[in-house]
Design a protein around this motif. Sequence first.
Motif, PDB file in Angstrom:
ATOM      1  N   UNK A 150      -5.397 -13.980  -5.525  1.00 19.27           N
ATOM      2  CA  UNK A 150      -5.254 -14.907  -4.419  1.00 19.27           C
ATOM      3  C   UNK A 150      -4.460 -14.228  -3.310  1.00 19.27           C
ATOM      4  N   UNK A 151      -4.728 -14.620  -2.097  1.00 19.42           N
ATOM      5  CA  UNK A 151      -3.968 -14.058  -0.982  1.00 19.42           C
ATOM      6  C   UNK A 151      -2.537 -14.571  -1.041  1.00 19.42           C
ATOM      7  N   UNK A 152      -1.532 -13.749  -0.720  1.00 18.07           N
ATOM      8  CA  UNK A 152      -1.669 -12.332  -0.397  1.00 18.07           C
ATOM      9  C   UNK A 152      -1.941 -11.473  -1.633  1.00 18.07           C
ATOM     10  N   UNK A 153      -2.568 -10.334  -1.422  1.00 19.65           N
ATOM     11  CA  UNK A 153      -2.910  -9.446  -2.523  1.00 19.65           C
ATOM     12  C   UNK A 153      -1.721  -8.640  -3.000  1.00 19.65           C
ATOM     13  N   UNK A 154      -0.619  -8.776  -2.342  1.00 23.07           N
ATOM     14  CA  UNK A 154       0.560  -7.997  -2.705  1.00 23.07           C
ATOM     15  C   UNK A 154       1.742  -8.916  -2.934  1.00 23.07           C
ATOM     16  N   UNK A 155       2.727  -8.397  -3.685  1.00 21.53           N
ATOM     17  CA  UNK A 155       3.923  -9.154  -3.972  1.00 21.53           C
ATOM     18  C   UNK A 155       4.827  -9.283  -2.758  1.00 21.53           C
ATOM     19  N   UNK A 156       5.896 -10.065  -2.865  1.00 20.70           N
ATOM     20  CA  UNK A 156       6.744 -10.401  -1.720  1.00 20.70           C
ATOM     21  C   UNK A 156       7.480  -9.216  -1.104  1.00 20.70           C
ATOM     22  N   UNK A 157       7.738  -8.177  -1.891  1.00 20.33           N
ATOM     23  CA  UNK A 157       8.446  -7.010  -1.344  1.00 20.33           C
ATOM     24  C   UNK A 157       7.624  -5.730  -1.536  1.00 20.33           C
ATOM     25  N   UNK A 158       6.318  -5.884  -1.611  1.00 22.62           N
ATOM     26  CA  UNK A 158       5.434  -4.730  -1.814  1.00 22.62           C
ATOM     27  C   UNK A 158       5.637  -3.681  -0.719  1.00 22.62           C
ATOM     28  N   UNK A 159       5.560  -4.105   0.524  1.00 24.31           N
ATOM     29  CA  UNK A 159       5.678  -3.142   1.627  1.00 24.31           C
ATOM     30  C   UNK A 159       7.047  -2.482   1.649  1.00 24.31           C
ATOM     31  N   UNK A 160       8.094  -3.243   1.403  1.00 22.66           N
ATOM     32  CA  UNK A 160       9.446  -2.684   1.384  1.00 22.66           C
ATOM     33  C   UNK A 160       9.585  -1.628   0.293  1.00 22.66           C
ATOM     34  N   UNK A 161       9.147  -1.958  -0.889  1.00 18.98           N
ATOM     35  CA  UNK A 161       9.257  -1.024  -2.017  1.00 18.98           C
ATOM     36  C   UNK A 161       8.396   0.214  -1.816  1.00 18.98           C
ATOM     37  N   UNK A 162       7.161   0.015  -1.370  1.00 20.08           N
ATOM     38  CA  UNK A 162       6.231   1.142  -1.234  1.00 20.08           C
ATOM     39  C   UNK A 162       6.628   2.065  -0.087  1.00 20.08           C
ATOM     40  N   UNK A 163       7.026   1.498   1.029  1.00 19.86           N
ATOM     41  CA  UNK A 163       7.404   2.353   2.155  1.00 19.86           C
ATOM     42  C   UNK A 163       8.684   3.124   1.851  1.00 19.86           C
ATOM     43  N   UNK A 164       9.601   2.512   1.107  1.00 15.93           N
ATOM     44  CA  UNK A 164      10.821   3.219   0.719  1.00 15.93           C
ATOM     45  C   UNK A 164      10.488   4.364  -0.238  1.00 15.93           C
ATOM     46  N   UNK A 165       9.576   4.115  -1.169  1.00  9.98           N
ATOM     47  CA  UNK A 165       9.152   5.182  -2.076  1.00  9.98           C
ATOM     48  C   UNK A 165       8.547   6.351  -1.297  1.00  9.98           C
ATOM     49  N   UNK A 166       7.673   6.039  -0.375  1.00  8.73           N
ATOM     50  CA  UNK A 166       7.029   7.095   0.418  1.00  8.73           C
ATOM     51  C   UNK A 166       8.072   7.879   1.203  1.00  8.73           C
ATOM     52  N   UNK A 167       9.001   7.187   1.827  1.00  7.71           N
ATOM     53  CA  UNK A 167      10.003   7.843   2.672  1.00  7.71           C
ATOM     54  C   UNK A 167      10.940   8.739   1.880  1.00  7.71           C
ATOM     55  N   UNK A 168      11.238   8.356   0.631  1.00  7.69           N
ATOM     56  CA  UNK A 168      12.291   9.061  -0.102  1.00  7.69           C
ATOM     57  C   UNK A 168      11.802   9.935  -1.254  1.00  7.69           C
ATOM     58  N   UNK A 169      10.631   9.626  -1.816  1.00 11.13           N
ATOM     59  CA  UNK A 169      10.204  10.326  -3.027  1.00 11.13           C
ATOM     60  C   UNK A 169       8.832  10.993  -2.934  1.00 11.13           C
ATOM     61  N   UNK A 170       7.922  10.393  -2.199  1.00 12.12           N
ATOM     62  CA  UNK A 170       6.538  10.882  -2.168  1.00 12.12           C
ATOM     63  C   UNK A 170       6.452  12.258  -1.515  1.00 12.12           C
ATOM     64  N   UNK A 171       5.617  13.137  -2.094  1.00  6.91           N
ATOM     65  CA  UNK A 171       5.515  14.519  -1.630  1.00  6.91           C
ATOM     66  C   UNK A 171       4.103  14.809  -1.131  1.00  6.91           C
ATOM     67  N   UNK A 172       3.912  14.846   0.184  1.00  3.86           N
ATOM     68  CA  UNK A 172       2.565  15.105   0.705  1.00  3.86           C
ATOM     69  C   UNK A 172       2.017  16.472   0.319  1.00  3.86           C
ATOM     70  N   UNK A 173       2.910  17.467   0.160  1.00  2.00           N
ATOM     71  CA  UNK A 173       2.428  18.802  -0.189  1.00  2.00           C
ATOM     72  C   UNK A 173       1.874  18.845  -1.602  1.00  2.00           C
ATOM     73  N   UNK A 174       2.317  17.940  -2.447  1.00  2.00           N
ATOM     74  CA  UNK A 174       1.769  17.811  -3.798  1.00  2.00           C
ATOM     75  C   UNK A 174       0.519  16.936  -3.781  1.00  2.00           C
ATOM     76  N   UNK A 175       0.612  15.814  -3.099  1.00  2.00           N
ATOM     77  CA  UNK A 175      -0.479  14.841  -3.090  1.00  2.00           C
ATOM     78  C   UNK A 175      -1.748  15.402  -2.461  1.00  2.00           C
ATOM     79  N   UNK A 176      -1.637  16.271  -1.483  1.00  2.00           N
ATOM     80  CA  UNK A 176      -2.828  16.771  -0.796  1.00  2.00           C
ATOM     81  C   UNK A 176      -3.751  17.537  -1.735  1.00  2.00           C
ATOM     82  N   UNK A 177      -3.221  18.052  -2.832  1.00  3.45           N
ATOM     83  CA  UNK A 177      -4.046  18.802  -3.781  1.00  3.45           C
ATOM     84  C   UNK A 177      -4.997  17.890  -4.551  1.00  3.45           C
ATOM     85  N   UNK A 178      -4.704  16.586  -4.587  1.00  4.00           N
ATOM     86  CA  UNK A 178      -5.550  15.641  -5.327  1.00  4.00           C
ATOM     87  C   UNK A 178      -6.211  14.618  -4.406  1.00  4.00           C
ATOM     88  N   UNK A 179      -6.143  14.844  -3.113  1.00  3.03           N
ATOM     89  CA  UNK A 179      -6.748  13.922  -2.153  1.00  3.03           C
ATOM     90  C   UNK A 179      -7.319  14.713  -0.989  1.00  3.03           C
TER      91      UNK A 179
END
Length: 202
Positions: free
Chosen positions: A160-189
């Motif tokens: 049901x809408x919304x398709x995401x939880x109440x703090x999905x964007x907050x949690x995901x954007x924080x993960x991307x900003x602090x932990x996600x590694x584009x130099x690693x991810x580009x090898x699988x995307x």
Amino acid sequence: MTSVKQIAIVGEDKLTMALLRKCVSTYIPDFHVVRAVVTNGRGNVKKEIAAYAMLAKKMPVLIGIDLDDDECAPSLREDWAEMYEEVANLLIRVAVAEAEAWVLADRKRCAQFLGATSDEIAANPETLVDPKRALLDLARANADTDLKRDLIPRNYNQFDLPRIGPAYNLRMTNFVATKWRPHVARARSDSLDRAIICLEKL
């Protein structure tokens, strides 16, 4: 005196914006983001594409959208082409099939974030029909109680809408900003890799 290099970023949602910002800061750190627009939907990007093309005559404009149900990125761009004047610095990048595939492509860090193992994450996330659902399934199966509450919507099985939880964007954007590694991810995307190549050419 060398002028400051400027770039504008347009993302169809907050997660896409976070991913694009991370790529810019990692690969072209000498560029200053002077405009950042979250359009809240691919359709809203399309409506303003002519304006973004005009802006691209003054500075690079990096646009991130999801492929969603379209057949491929070239056909999507072809569909949009008649709506704007082609400009070299208008960088329209398409995440296959959606931004969450780029997130999942850093298997180790994403697994740590979700409390899963790397082997539980698809080796090629771009082949997933619904990367967001794959990510939420991993969270539901493995994440701690707080993270589950933040990421997963109520009535999850029915989506049901919304398709995401109440703090999905907050949690995901924080993960991307602090932990996600584009130099690693580009090898699988491949779509992420092509986006980064575009930035490296600026």
